[in-house]
Write an enzyme that holds these catalytic residues in place. Sequence first.
Site, PDB file in Angstrom:
ATOM      1  N   THR A  35       0.851  -1.190   0.000  1.00  0.00           N
ATOM      2  CA  THR A  35       0.000   0.000   0.000  1.00  0.00           C
ATOM      3  C   THR A  35       0.879   1.230   0.000  1.00  0.00           C
ATOM      4  OG1 THR A  35      -1.693  -1.178   1.227  1.00  0.00           O
ATOM      5  CG2 THR A  35      -1.815   1.220   1.257  1.00  0.00           C
ATOM      6  N   GLY A  36       0.785   2.014  -1.052  1.00  0.00           N
ATOM      7  CA  GLY A  36       1.589   3.226  -1.107  1.00  0.00           C
ATOM      8  C   GLY A  36       2.778   3.087  -2.015  1.00  0.00           C
ATOM      9  N   CYS A  37       2.896   1.946  -2.727  1.00  0.00           N
ATOM     10  CA  CYS A  37       3.918   1.825  -3.772  1.00  0.00           C
ATOM     11  C   CYS A  37       3.251   2.202  -5.089  1.00  0.00           C
ATOM     12  CB  CYS A  37       4.435   0.393  -3.875  1.00  0.00           C
ATOM     13  SG  CYS A  37       5.858   0.100  -2.820  1.00  0.00           S
ATOM     14  N   ILE A  38       3.790   3.187  -5.750  1.00  0.00           N
ATOM     15  CA  ILE A  38       3.117   3.665  -6.959  1.00  0.00           C
ATOM     16  C   ILE A  38       4.033   3.609  -8.151  1.00  0.00           C
ATOM     17  CG2 ILE A  38       1.291   5.062  -5.971  1.00  0.00           C
ATOM     18  CD1 ILE A  38       3.235   7.399  -5.927  1.00  0.00           C
TER      19      ILE A  38
END
Lengths: 101, 136, 110
Positions: C107-110
């Site tokens: 969550t939060g890797c883009i």
Amino acid sequence: MTTLHTVNKSPFEKSSMDSCLAYAKQGSSVLLYEDAIYGAIKGTAVADKVAAMGGVNFYVLGPDLKARGVSEDKVVDGIGIVDYAEFVTLAAENDKVQAWV
Amino acid sequence: MSEQIKKFMYINRRAPYGTIYAWESLEVVLIGAAFDQDVHVAFIDDGVYQLLKGQDTSAVDMKNFSPTYQALGDYDVTKLYVEKESLEERGLTLEDLMPLTYEDEDDDWAEKDSIRLMSRAELADIMDEQDILFSF
Amino acid sequence: MAIEANGKTFETDEEGYLTNLGEWESAIAEEMAREDDLELNDEHWEIINFLREYYEEYQIAPAVRVLTKAVGKRLGKEKGNSKYLYSLFPYGPGKQACRFAGLPKPTGCI
């Protein structure tokens, strides 16, 4: 900074409009649309709360009034009736929008 | 692209589990944390129920995401505002909420509280200073 | 998609992450690593186990910068840096290690 607050839930069903009124500061604007247009009608308990808000600009979306069979003369004096284009203008004129969904 | 840091506020007004809003908001906050902005998270109205201690979803077959709020500090999301009036209307105090903390890098990693109790008027002022608001 | 490990078939999503976290076993990690041309050693397992504990505690797979910071705090500074973590997981310590650990995409890797 100026804020456009929008409300789309009936004030007789949800607390969104109450929360909005508690947060709306002087110089800000409140736009009522969808089921929130019932909050713009004269002679209701909610109309008194709207009247008590000094320094806040109120608007209601005309197409949503019409869709629900509420004629424009039922709207509390001082609440501006706007169309979609004016809604967009209001959003653009303010620094930000707070949607009380 | 401007390098200017903006103030982002996420406004939570719904209880967890009954709708997907609370979990979606939390995910958006965690994803948004990657953008290095000045992040503020507000809990008002039923949103304060998201932080209640002792959530256990084992009997309703849903993911209990309350432990994820503890990870906010790791994501450098350290400004969590709880509205005092909303707590009081619901018969709650800060004691009823999960303690949430972060480690302050600028203060020798001292552990500090992330939750800040704010009156409606104080929170309205903070909201007014934001550049962008996200409502859930 | 699916992965075969230990004589069983496990469902994965379109990016190769295990669909059901509860089905995870170490053979899955070893098979995923083999497909990526890696052989897992104790250093890899230390990070994989760390990620599983992180998920157990917080119910999310941490973003890579959060993982790096947390590893540094728990396992020491010499391990809490991207150089060390990328040397173990060349496809990215967030994405690759989370996949081996049976977790969802961070969550939060883009």
